[in-house]
Scaffold this motif. Structure first.
Motif, short mmCIF file in Angstrom:
data_model
loop_
_atom_site.label_atom_id
_atom_site.label_comp_id
_atom_site.label_asym_id
_atom_site.label_seq_id
_atom_site.Cartn_x
_atom_site.Cartn_y
_atom_site.Cartn_z
N LEU A 1 50.88 41.55 -23.31
CA LEU A 1 51.11 42.95 -22.88
C LEU A 1 50.17 43.04 -23.30
O LEU A 1 49.81 44.46 -21.67
N PHE A 2 49.32 43.64 -24.41
CA PHE A 2 48.22 43.79 -24.64
C PHE A 2 47.37 43.24 -23.78
O PHE A 2 46.79 44.95 -23.46
N SER A 3 46.82 42.72 -23.86
CA SER A 3 45.90 42.29 -22.25
C SER A 3 45.75 42.88 -20.83
O SER A 3 44.70 43.61 -20.34
N LEU A 4 46.75 42.85 -20.83
CA LEU A 4 47.27 43.68 -18.94
C LEU A 4 47.15 44.96 -18.75
O LEU A 4 46.10 45.71 -18.58
N ALA A 5 47.67 45.72 -20.32
CA ALA A 5 47.44 46.91 -20.53
C ALA A 5 45.85 47.71 -20.87
O ALA A 5 45.65 48.34 -20.40
N THR A 6 45.19 46.63 -21.82
CA THR A 6 43.78 47.36 -22.09
C THR A 6 42.74 46.75 -20.50
O THR A 6 41.81 47.95 -20.89
#
Lengths: 187, 120
Positions: free
Chosen positions: A74-79
């Motif tokens: 999730l954080f990888s996609l959002a970043t």
């Protein structure tokens, strides 16, 4: 945040129950909005970016591998999304050399001085070159976890450490007086 | 500069989501879920036509090229006959019009991108 709750909601969404996605939104809205805010320092834009991040998560949910940690994915996609957005429309940033240092703190106005200090530091971080800004933002957002921050940026830990060091050096150079001043309670 | 002071300043930056954020996201997600799936490229219909077009082009190049080669002197180097062959095939197959269309399309796209970026 419970990994099992995420997994249960994901399975429901993938089997057709769209309303189950609300559980994922409620659990992750604050971290995603705050991560976006760290990049753009604009509340309205942060919420727009976070909404787009959730939409992308919804579209790509079928690509998430169950053996991977959902939060990392999730954080990888959002970043990646936030970095692309800032490349497309940069945040309004004053050049690093033009950021004024705040006046000397006084005990009678400690609250205002702290706010001004924080504002100046945020401006200084926004003014860093993109690769150092992203490294500093991700590192502090993820509670100084090098591994998680590196994964979210798609970098090796060594590269992240190097960019982090360089970014902090630039901040130290630009804001020596600010950073060397103690907090009022420490004076 | 003291590291713990910088750490404290960089770590403290929290905001709360607005009241309607979840509802707004779920509206967008429901619209996305209700939208029809994207139309896949019709490969089964397109492949026969693409194969015929490719064969036709190859035939044109072969026929025209043969005529051009027969017309060039025997002592001419290979690259002269090949470039003459390509030029003939290009002109005969409407290549000039294709290039003009591509240039116009490119200019239209660039102009529209320029105007849309100015608006932002």
């Amino acid at each position: 945040m419970s990994a099992s709750e995420d997994q249960a909601d994901i399975e429901k969404v993938l089997s057709g129950d769209v309303s189950a996605f609300e559980g994922i939104v409620r659990r992750w809205q604050r971290p995603l909005i705050n991560l976006a805010y760290r990049f753009c320092h604009d509340r309205g834009r942060a919420e727009e970016m976070a909404q787009e991040a959730f939409l992308r998560v919804f579209r790509k949910l079928h690509l998430w591998r169950k053996d991977a940690v959902f939060s990392s994915w999730l954080f990888s996609l959002a970043t990646n999304l936030y970095r692309s957005e800032l490349r497309r429309i940069p945040a309004r940033a004053v050049p690093l050399e033009d950021i004024p240092e705040p006046s000397a703190p006084s005990h009678s106005q400690s609250g205002l001085e702290d706010e001004e200090r924080e504002r100046v530091v945020r401006q200084a971080v926004s003014a860093l070159p993109a690769k150092y800004r992203d490294a500093v933002t991700a590192y502090y957002f993820h509670g100084k976890d090098i591994s998680t921050a590196a994964h979210s940026l798609g970098l090796s830990e060594g590269t992240l450490k190097s960019r982090l060091f360089r970014g902090r050096e630039m901040l130290r150079t630009r804001l020596p007086r600010l950073i060397s001043q103690p907090y009022p309670e420490e004076a | 500069m003291k590291d713990d002071q910088l750490e404290r300043l960089l770590a403290d930056d929290e905001i709360m989501p607005s009241a309607g954020f979840t509802a707004s996201v779920m509206d967008a997600v429901r619209r996305e879920a209700a939208a029809p799936p994207p139309i896949a490229f019709p490969w089964k219909r397109a492949l026969p036509g693409m194969a015929v077009a490719g064969l036709t082009l190859a035939l044109i190049v072969f026929v025209v090229g043969g005529q051009v080669v027969r017309g060039t002197p025997a002592q001419a180097p290979v690259w002269v006959s090949v470039s003459a062959l390509l030029q003939e095939a290009f002109v005969n197959s409407g290549g000039l019009w294709a290039i003009a269309a591509l240039v116009v399309s490119f200019l239209c796209i660039r102009l529209s991108m320029t105007f849309s970026m100015r608006r932002l």
